[in-house]
Design a protein around this motif. Sequence first.
Motif, short mmCIF file in Angstrom:
data_model
loop_
_atom_site.label_atom_id
_atom_site.label_comp_id
_atom_site.label_asym_id
_atom_site.label_seq_id
_atom_site.Cartn_x
_atom_site.Cartn_y
_atom_site.Cartn_z
N THR A 10 0.82 -1.19 0.00
CA THR A 10 0.00 0.00 0.00
C THR A 10 0.86 1.25 0.00
O THR A 10 1.85 1.34 0.73
N MET A 11 0.45 2.20 -0.82
CA MET A 11 1.13 3.49 -0.86
C MET A 11 0.06 4.56 -1.11
O MET A 11 -0.76 4.41 -2.00
N THR A 12 0.08 5.60 -0.32
CA THR A 12 -0.93 6.64 -0.49
C THR A 12 -0.58 7.56 -1.65
O THR A 12 0.57 7.64 -2.08
N ASN A 13 -1.59 8.29 -2.11
CA ASN A 13 -1.37 9.24 -3.21
C ASN A 13 -0.38 10.33 -2.84
O ASN A 13 0.31 10.88 -3.70
N GLU A 14 -0.32 10.68 -1.56
CA GLU A 14 0.57 11.77 -1.16
C GLU A 14 2.00 11.33 -0.88
O GLU A 14 2.85 12.14 -0.55
N TYR A 15 2.27 10.04 -1.03
CA TYR A 15 3.63 9.53 -0.77
C TYR A 15 4.71 10.39 -1.43
O TYR A 15 5.62 10.83 -0.74
N PRO A 16 4.65 10.68 -2.72
CA PRO A 16 5.73 11.47 -3.33
C PRO A 16 5.83 12.90 -2.79
O PRO A 16 6.88 13.54 -2.91
N ARG A 17 4.75 13.41 -2.18
CA ARG A 17 4.76 14.79 -1.68
C ARG A 17 5.14 14.88 -0.20
O ARG A 17 5.30 15.98 0.35
N HIS A 18 5.29 13.74 0.48
CA HIS A 18 5.63 13.74 1.90
C HIS A 18 6.97 14.44 2.10
O HIS A 18 7.90 14.29 1.29
N ARG A 19 7.10 15.18 3.19
CA ARG A 19 8.32 15.98 3.41
C ARG A 19 9.58 15.13 3.44
O ARG A 19 10.64 15.58 3.01
N LYS A 20 9.49 13.88 3.95
CA LYS A 20 10.68 13.02 3.98
C LYS A 20 11.02 12.49 2.59
O LYS A 20 12.18 12.18 2.31
N ILE A 21 10.06 12.39 1.73
CA ILE A 21 10.26 11.82 0.40
C ILE A 21 10.67 12.88 -0.61
O ILE A 21 11.52 12.64 -1.47
N ARG A 22 10.08 14.06 -0.50
CA ARG A 22 10.33 15.15 -1.47
C ARG A 22 11.81 15.43 -1.69
O ARG A 22 12.23 15.70 -2.82
N GLY A 23 12.60 15.38 -0.64
CA GLY A 23 14.01 15.75 -0.75
C GLY A 23 14.92 14.64 -1.23
O GLY A 23 16.12 14.87 -1.41
N LEU A 24 14.39 13.47 -1.46
CA LEU A 24 15.24 12.36 -1.89
C LEU A 24 15.68 12.49 -3.34
O LEU A 24 14.93 12.99 -4.18
N SER A 25 16.86 11.99 -3.62
CA SER A 25 17.30 11.89 -5.01
C SER A 25 16.45 10.82 -5.70
O SER A 25 15.77 10.03 -5.04
N ASP A 26 16.51 10.79 -7.02
CA ASP A 26 15.75 9.77 -7.75
C ASP A 26 16.19 8.37 -7.33
O ASP A 26 15.36 7.47 -7.18
N ALA A 27 17.48 8.18 -7.12
CA ALA A 27 17.98 6.85 -6.74
C ALA A 27 17.46 6.44 -5.36
O ALA A 27 17.03 5.30 -5.17
N ALA A 28 17.45 7.36 -4.40
CA ALA A 28 16.97 7.05 -3.06
C ALA A 28 15.45 6.82 -3.07
O ALA A 28 14.96 5.92 -2.38
N PHE A 29 14.73 7.61 -3.86
CA PHE A 29 13.28 7.43 -3.99
C PHE A 29 12.98 6.03 -4.52
O PHE A 29 12.18 5.29 -3.96
N ARG A 30 13.64 5.68 -5.60
CA ARG A 30 13.43 4.36 -6.21
C ARG A 30 13.84 3.24 -5.24
O ARG A 30 13.17 2.22 -5.14
N LEU A 31 14.92 3.44 -4.53
CA LEU A 31 15.38 2.45 -3.56
C LEU A 31 14.34 2.24 -2.47
O LEU A 31 14.05 1.11 -2.10
N HIS A 32 13.77 3.31 -1.97
CA HIS A 32 12.77 3.20 -0.90
C HIS A 32 11.56 2.39 -1.38
O HIS A 32 11.10 1.48 -0.69
#
Length: 146
Positions: A10-32
């Motif tokens: 499960t992943m919410t629609n706001e996942y990419p906008r969360h403050r912890k997620i917004r600052g991640l690089s593309d590689a870290a985002f994909r890794l998570h």
Amino acid sequence: MAKDRRPYFTMTNEYPRHRKIRGLSDAAFRLHVTLIALANEETRDGLVSEGDLLAKGAKAKKELITAGLVVALPDGTFALHDYLKHQNSAEEIARYRAEQKERGQRGGIKSAHTRHHVNKGRIDPNCALCPGAEPPEHESEELSEI
């Protein structure tokens, strides 16, 4: 259209906008996202190995730890922060799979009964679904001994 029956997380629609997620690089985002999927697929309750955590390099690993998305555990493994708050546990997944298997078996028995008995006009005395069927002999013998 039938629902997709593959395992999912499960992943919410706001996942990419969360403050912890917004600052991640593309590689870290994909890794998570990959780590969440792996933990779910392997039913590890959010635990990840260092090898998996290094899949996108040491920099992405460090970003996830710094952001608080991954926590180092004393035994040298790592855990996804709040994984079980958002995902099914290994126990819940196992229970769901067992229920699905049991439903499938019941459906298979009913289907076989329809195919081999109802559609062919046969009554099998050993089939619990046939009208007037008696339990198999070994069960009758066990009951008479009581």
